[in-house]
Design a protein around this motif. Sequence first.
Motif, PDB file in Angstrom:
ATOM      1  N   GLY A  43     122.747 -16.047 104.299  1.00  0.00           N
ATOM      2  CA  GLY A  43     121.759 -17.055 104.667  1.00  0.00           C
ATOM      3  C   GLY A  43     120.911 -16.512 105.808  1.00  0.00           C
ATOM      4  N   PRO A  44     120.580 -17.338 106.789  1.00  0.00           N
ATOM      5  CA  PRO A  44     119.764 -16.870 107.914  1.00  0.00           C
ATOM      6  C   PRO A  44     120.579 -16.217 109.036  1.00  0.00           C
ATOM      7  N   PHE A  45     121.885 -16.120 108.834  1.00  0.00           N
ATOM      8  CA  PHE A  45     122.765 -15.606 109.890  1.00  0.00           C
ATOM      9  C   PHE A  45     123.164 -14.154 109.616  1.00  0.00           C
ATOM     10  N   GLY A  46     123.206 -13.362 110.673  1.00  0.00           N
ATOM     11  CA  GLY A  46     123.556 -11.961 110.482  1.00  0.00           C
ATOM     12  C   GLY A  46     124.271 -11.346 111.666  1.00  0.00           C
ATOM     13  N   PHE A  47     124.986 -10.287 111.382  1.00  0.00           N
ATOM     14  CA  PHE A  47     125.613  -9.445 112.403  1.00  0.00           C
ATOM     15  C   PHE A  47     125.182  -8.015 112.108  1.00  0.00           C
ATOM     16  N   LYS A  48     124.851  -7.265 113.150  1.00  0.00           N
ATOM     17  CA  LYS A  48     124.446  -5.885 112.946  1.00  0.00           C
ATOM     18  C   LYS A  48     124.890  -5.014 114.119  1.00  0.00           C
ATOM     19  N   ARG A  49     125.001  -3.726 113.838  1.00  0.00           N
ATOM     20  CA  ARG A  49     125.324  -2.763 114.889  1.00  0.00           C
ATOM     21  C   ARG A  49     124.012  -2.300 115.519  1.00  0.00           C
ATOM     22  N   ASN A  50     123.860  -2.504 116.815  1.00  0.00           N
ATOM     23  CA  ASN A  50     122.586  -2.166 117.461  1.00  0.00           C
ATOM     24  C   ASN A  50     122.560  -0.714 117.941  1.00  0.00           C
ATOM     25  N   ASP A  51     121.482  -0.355 118.633  1.00  0.00           N
ATOM     26  CA  ASP A  51     121.293   1.022 119.094  1.00  0.00           C
ATOM     27  C   ASP A  51     122.353   1.456 120.096  1.00  0.00           C
ATOM     28  N   LYS A  52     123.003   0.487 120.744  1.00  0.00           N
ATOM     29  CA  LYS A  52     124.054   0.793 121.719  1.00  0.00           C
ATOM     30  C   LYS A  52     125.440   0.786 121.093  1.00  0.00           C
ATOM     31  N   ASP A  53     125.476   0.770 119.758  1.00  0.00           N
ATOM     32  CA  ASP A  53     126.721   0.786 118.989  1.00  0.00           C
ATOM     33  C   ASP A  53     127.555  -0.477 119.205  1.00  0.00           C
ATOM     34  N   LYS A  54     126.865  -1.573 119.515  1.00  0.00           N
ATOM     35  CA  LYS A  54     127.525  -2.864 119.687  1.00  0.00           C
ATOM     36  C   LYS A  54     127.184  -3.767 118.503  1.00  0.00           C
ATOM     37  N   ILE A  55     128.169  -4.547 118.045  1.00  0.00           N
ATOM     38  CA  ILE A  55     127.929  -5.497 116.965  1.00  0.00           C
ATOM     39  C   ILE A  55     127.436  -6.807 117.573  1.00  0.00           C
ATOM     40  N   VAL A  56     126.238  -7.239 117.163  1.00  0.00           N
ATOM     41  CA  VAL A  56     125.620  -8.429 117.757  1.00  0.00           C
ATOM     42  C   VAL A  56     125.242  -9.424 116.663  1.00  0.00           C
ATOM     43  N   PHE A  57     125.248 -10.693 117.029  1.00  0.00           N
ATOM     44  CA  PHE A  57     124.815 -11.762 116.130  1.00  0.00           C
ATOM     45  C   PHE A  57     123.306 -11.938 116.265  1.00  0.00           C
ATOM     46  N   TYR A  58     122.626 -12.262 115.155  1.00  0.00           N
ATOM     47  CA  TYR A  58     121.189 -12.513 115.214  1.00  0.00           C
ATOM     48  C   TYR A  58     120.774 -13.430 114.065  1.00  0.00           C
ATOM     49  N   ILE A  59     119.574 -13.957 114.159  1.00  0.00           N
ATOM     50  CA  ILE A  59     119.008 -14.786 113.099  1.00  0.00           C
ATOM     51  C   ILE A  59     118.070 -13.922 112.261  1.00  0.00           C
ATOM     52  N   GLU A  60     118.363 -13.825 110.959  1.00  0.00           N
ATOM     53  CA  GLU A  60     117.541 -13.020 110.067  1.00  0.00           C
ATOM     54  C   GLU A  60     116.292 -13.805 109.669  1.00  0.00           C
ATOM     55  N   LYS A  61     115.127 -13.267 109.985  1.00  0.00           N
ATOM     56  CA  LYS A  61     113.866 -13.951 109.709  1.00  0.00           C
ATOM     57  C   LYS A  61     113.294 -13.627 108.332  1.00  0.00           C
ATOM     58  N   ASN A  62     113.784 -12.557 107.724  1.00  0.00           N
ATOM     59  CA  ASN A  62     113.291 -12.155 106.404  1.00  0.00           C
ATOM     60  C   ASN A  62     114.004 -12.978 105.331  1.00  0.00           C
ATOM     61  N   ILE A  63     113.311 -13.969 104.784  1.00  0.00           N
ATOM     62  CA  ILE A  63     113.916 -14.901 103.823  1.00  0.00           C
ATOM     63  C   ILE A  63     114.422 -14.182 102.576  1.00  0.00           C
ATOM     64  N   SER A  64     113.793 -13.068 102.214  1.00  0.00           N
ATOM     65  CA  SER A  64     114.204 -12.344 101.008  1.00  0.00           C
ATOM     66  C   SER A  64     115.611 -11.778 101.125  1.00  0.00           C
ATOM     67  N   LEU A  65     116.143 -11.714 102.347  1.00  0.00           N
ATOM     68  CA  LEU A  65     117.488 -11.179 102.561  1.00  0.00           C
ATOM     69  C   LEU A  65     118.544 -12.271 102.686  1.00  0.00           C
ATOM     70  N   TRP A  66     118.125 -13.525 102.623  1.00  0.00           N
ATOM     71  CA  TRP A  66     119.068 -14.634 102.816  1.00  0.00           C
ATOM     72  C   TRP A  66     120.096 -14.749 101.696  1.00  0.00           C
ATOM     73  N   GLY A  67     119.839 -14.102 100.578  1.00  0.00           N
ATOM     74  CA  GLY A  67     120.807 -14.120  99.478  1.00  0.00           C
ATOM     75  C   GLY A  67     122.079 -13.363  99.801  1.00  0.00           C
ATOM     76  N   GLY A  68     122.039 -12.574 100.868  1.00  0.00           N
ATOM     77  CA  GLY A  68     123.227 -11.853 101.304  1.00  0.00           C
ATOM     78  C   GLY A  68     123.042 -10.347 101.290  1.00  0.00           C
ATOM     79  N   LEU A  69     123.595  -9.693 102.294  1.00  0.00           N
ATOM     80  CA  LEU A  69     123.522  -8.238 102.383  1.00  0.00           C
ATOM     81  C   LEU A  69     124.669  -7.740 103.251  1.00  0.00           C
TER      82      LEU A  69
END
Length: 239
Positions: A43-69
């Motif tokens: 959905g609009p929720f995501g977790f990603k590994r950032n440039d500092k190698d930390k896993i962070v929570f964020y809101i995904e703004k690209n609606i085309s990716l809300w189906g899951g990735l």
Amino acid sequence: MVWILQFILYAILGFILSSSIHELGHIITGITQGFNFYLFIAGPFGFKRNDKDKIVFYIEKNISLWGGLGATIPQNDDVNNFKKFGRVLLGGPITSIVVGIICLPIAIITKGLFLMLLGVMAISMGIACLIPARNGAFHTDGGRWLRMHKSESTRNVELAIWNLTQSAIINGNHKKLNYDEIKLLINDADTRTQYLGHFYAYHLYKDNNDLESCEKEKAELENLKTKVPKQVVSMFKID
């Protein structure tokens, strides 16, 4: 009316949860293959590994990716990574089907509507992702796995996409991309694959400060915009 609203709410939650299960299947399989967690979207929720190698929570703004990735990345550039990636592709659909099979009997016994919807959605998603077809920018999981084993030409295209993506993520830039692999995508019969090839060519030239070639690739992407799905353009944006 209340029952209809409840059904709609359950359906939305069921879709998000079944998508999460599917993507977690990819991620868990990737981790068992020695890859590192990179991205998870439901959905609009995501977790990603950032440039500092930390896993962070964020809101995904690209609606085309809300189906899951869900994505994991290799720790190093190993020739066996492509074979491991094939297992990662199947990990998502298989997990979806297994979880769905577990949910349905429990739903029947308990007469739970939510579990019933979740089970049906999970199994449907797993089967749909195994059926060879084109899904936006890429083929379905089953489609990509089949292309990896179908013929030398389709395998080479999938290997090129894998190598280019892997190189960009591991190195943090596009300076070392293999132009022969980019050219393989550009010369492919499918316009979506061509678009991806020009996308990588654009970034290769940009990161190596070849502005003239960069502008030519930008023009090629503009010409292809109307020939590919909007999801492809949305996923592979340029500055």
